[in-house]
Design a protein around this motif. Structure first.
Motif, PDB file in Angstrom:
ATOM      1  N   VAL A 243       0.850  -1.207   0.000  1.00 31.46           N
ATOM      2  CA  VAL A 243       0.000   0.000   0.000  1.00 31.46           C
ATOM      3  C   VAL A 243       0.874   1.242   0.000  1.00 31.46           C
ATOM      4  O   VAL A 243       0.664   2.177  -0.769  1.00 31.46           O
ATOM      5  CB  VAL A 243      -0.938   0.014   1.228  1.00 31.46           C
ATOM      6  N   LYS A 244       1.879   1.246   0.866  1.00 29.07           N
ATOM      7  CA  LYS A 244       2.774   2.396   0.972  1.00 29.07           C
ATOM      8  C   LYS A 244       3.572   2.584  -0.312  1.00 29.07           C
ATOM      9  O   LYS A 244       3.670   3.693  -0.836  1.00 29.07           O
ATOM     10  CB  LYS A 244       3.723   2.180   2.157  1.00 29.07           C
ATOM     11  N   ARG A 245       4.143   1.497  -0.825  1.00 31.16           N
ATOM     12  CA  ARG A 245       5.019   1.595  -1.996  1.00 31.16           C
ATOM     13  C   ARG A 245       4.250   1.954  -3.273  1.00 31.16           C
ATOM     14  O   ARG A 245       4.707   2.772  -4.066  1.00 31.16           O
ATOM     15  CB  ARG A 245       5.752   0.265  -2.213  1.00 31.16           C
ATOM     16  N   ASN A 247       0.366   2.412  -3.759  1.00 32.16           N
ATOM     17  CA  ASN A 247      -0.785   3.317  -3.735  1.00 32.16           C
ATOM     18  C   ASN A 247      -0.466   4.690  -3.148  1.00 32.16           C
ATOM     19  O   ASN A 247      -0.915   5.712  -3.678  1.00 32.16           O
ATOM     20  CB  ASN A 247      -1.932   2.680  -2.953  1.00 32.16           C
ATOM     21  N   ASN A 248       0.286   4.697  -2.045  1.00 30.59           N
ATOM     22  CA  ASN A 248       0.552   5.974  -1.379  1.00 30.59           C
ATOM     23  C   ASN A 248       1.757   6.718  -1.950  1.00 30.59           C
ATOM     24  O   ASN A 248       2.032   7.844  -1.537  1.00 30.59           O
ATOM     25  CB  ASN A 248       0.764   5.758   0.126  1.00 30.59           C
ATOM     26  N   ASP A 249       2.483   6.067  -2.848  1.00 30.34           N
ATOM     27  CA  ASP A 249       3.659   6.710  -3.422  1.00 30.34           C
ATOM     28  C   ASP A 249       3.573   6.744  -4.949  1.00 30.34           C
ATOM     29  O   ASP A 249       3.301   7.781  -5.552  1.00 30.34           O
ATOM     30  CB  ASP A 249       4.930   5.988  -2.972  1.00 30.34           C
ATOM     31  N   GLN A 251       1.353   5.592  -7.132  1.00 28.74           N
ATOM     32  CA  GLN A 251       0.065   5.995  -7.695  1.00 28.74           C
ATOM     33  C   GLN A 251      -0.178   7.489  -7.497  1.00 28.74           C
ATOM     34  O   GLN A 251      -0.707   8.167  -8.388  1.00 28.74           O
ATOM     35  CB  GLN A 251      -1.069   5.195  -7.055  1.00 28.74           C
ATOM     36  N   VAL A 252       0.202   7.998  -6.340  1.00 28.50           N
ATOM     37  CA  VAL A 252       0.044   9.434  -6.087  1.00 28.50           C
ATOM     38  C   VAL A 252       0.892  10.239  -7.060  1.00 28.50           C
ATOM     39  O   VAL A 252       0.444  11.235  -7.635  1.00 28.50           O
ATOM     40  CB  VAL A 252       0.432   9.768  -4.627  1.00 28.50           C
ATOM     41  N   ASN A 280      -4.475  -3.856  -4.287  1.00 31.78           N
ATOM     42  CA  ASN A 280      -3.736  -2.597  -4.357  1.00 31.78           C
ATOM     43  C   ASN A 280      -3.280  -2.298  -5.776  1.00 31.78           C
ATOM     44  O   ASN A 280      -3.285  -1.139  -6.205  1.00 31.78           O
ATOM     45  CB  ASN A 280      -2.519  -2.656  -3.429  1.00 31.78           C
ATOM     46  N   GLN A 283      -6.221  -1.032  -7.830  1.00 29.81           N
ATOM     47  CA  GLN A 283      -6.453   0.384  -7.528  1.00 29.81           C
ATOM     48  C   GLN A 283      -5.436   1.266  -8.247  1.00 29.81           C
ATOM     49  O   GLN A 283      -5.775   2.327  -8.785  1.00 29.81           O
ATOM     50  CB  GLN A 283      -6.369   0.626  -6.020  1.00 29.81           C
TER      51      GLN A 283
END
Length: 308
Positions: A243-245, A247-249, A251-252, A280, A283
């Motif tokens: 998620v961190k690697r 979606n939160n990085d 993908q952002v 993930n 998404q």
């Protein structure tokens, strides 16, 4: 004529990629030499042994500001932070101790800062590893030995994990660059700040990590049709980290690059290694991120060739 769209994987294809990456991750971990762990553990054990034998850390409140300065000069401050329960990061220690810097020279020259650091460590000392401090007595040899071993194991886990992550990312970036050069005939050029497409490498070229717009990209690649493909190399050792690697990085960043450069000018992509959740990745794809696997760089090559 419209530009060639990057691949979008089906759920079944994502499942297959996730399973293959996980299998490779397991093999890599099982093949990892025990000697590597032991070498790091022995080094950390020696540091904690010195804290006890030379600095008298068994009774931490007795340490002087000068001793804290010497300790920092010896680069034992990392071990010192791991006496706390839980361990305190360098950034957190600066805030909690209310000191402007943890530079060894500054700590050695500033007795007030050294005392603040020591007081913070004493207050946060792990009572499970150091029960004698709370009890107001001297430790037994068995207690001291157990505290040294437990502390060395605790810091070794963190340092080995950090080294794995950094090494894995570096190796992945190197593999992507080798593939671009050896298999696709790309040329690596001098890194630069890419604020507009005019700043980017020419078609068939790439550069090392740099700012693409307002965010850094690991390997900015200029496709043959002129579009820019900023590649993020992501290594995850657990599905939670995915998620961190991703979606939160990655993908952002994909969303930001698309807004800054436009959907017709940029193809945000990520090359993945390790353990990820299919959900993930679904998404991330929906969010505009193109996904490639490090174990199957030929798929990235296929897309890049299609942009000729």
């Amino acid at each position: 004529m419209s530009a060639i769209a990057p691949p979008r994987w089906t759920d079944q294809e994502l499942v297959a990629g996730v399973n293959e990456a996980k299998t490779r991750f397991r093999k890599e971990r099982l093949d990892e030499p025990l000697e590597q762990w032991k070498a790091v553990f022995d080094e950390n054990k020696a540091q904690f042994q010195r804290l006890f034998d030379h600095y008298g850390i068994a009774n931490p409140a007795s340490l002087t500001a000068a001793q804290i300065g010497d300790l920092f000069r010896e680069k034992l401050d990392g071990a010192l932070r791991y006496l706390a329960g839980p361990p305190i990061s360098e950034d957190d220690l600066k805030v909690i101790a209310d000191v402007s810097s943890l530079n060894a020279t500054r700590i050695a020259e500033n007795a007030d800062a050294a005392v603040k650091v020591l007081q913070t460590i004493v207050q946060a000392l792990d009572p499970e590893r150091f029960p004698w401090v709370t009890a107001g007595r001297q430790p037994t040899e068995a207690e001291k030995h157990a505290a040294i071993l437990a502390s060395a194991a605790l810091i070794t886990v963190q340092r080995v994990s950090t080294k794995r992550r950094h090494t894995g990312k570096s190796e992945q970036e190197a593999a992507v660059k080798r593939y671009l050069v050896d298999e696709l005939g790309f040329r690596e050029v001098k890194t630069r700040e890419i604020r507009t497409l005019a700043d980017a490498p020419a078609a068939g070229e790439f550069c090392a990590e740099c700012f693409v717009g307002s965010r850094k990209a690991d390997v900015p690649v200029r496709l043959f049709d002129g579009r820019l493909m900023p590649v993020e190399c992501k290594v995850s050792n657990s599905s939670t980290n995915s998620v961190k690697r991703v979606n939160n990085d990655a993908q952002v960043k994909a969303g930001i690059w698309t807004r800054e450069f436009g959907t017709n000018q940029v193809v945000p992509a990520s090359v993945l290694t390790g353990v990820f959740k299919v959900h993930n990745l679904q998404q991330a794809q929906t969010g505009g991120l193109t996904i490639f696997w490090a174990h199957e760089l030929a798929e990235m090559g296929k897309f890049i060739k299609s942009t000729r």
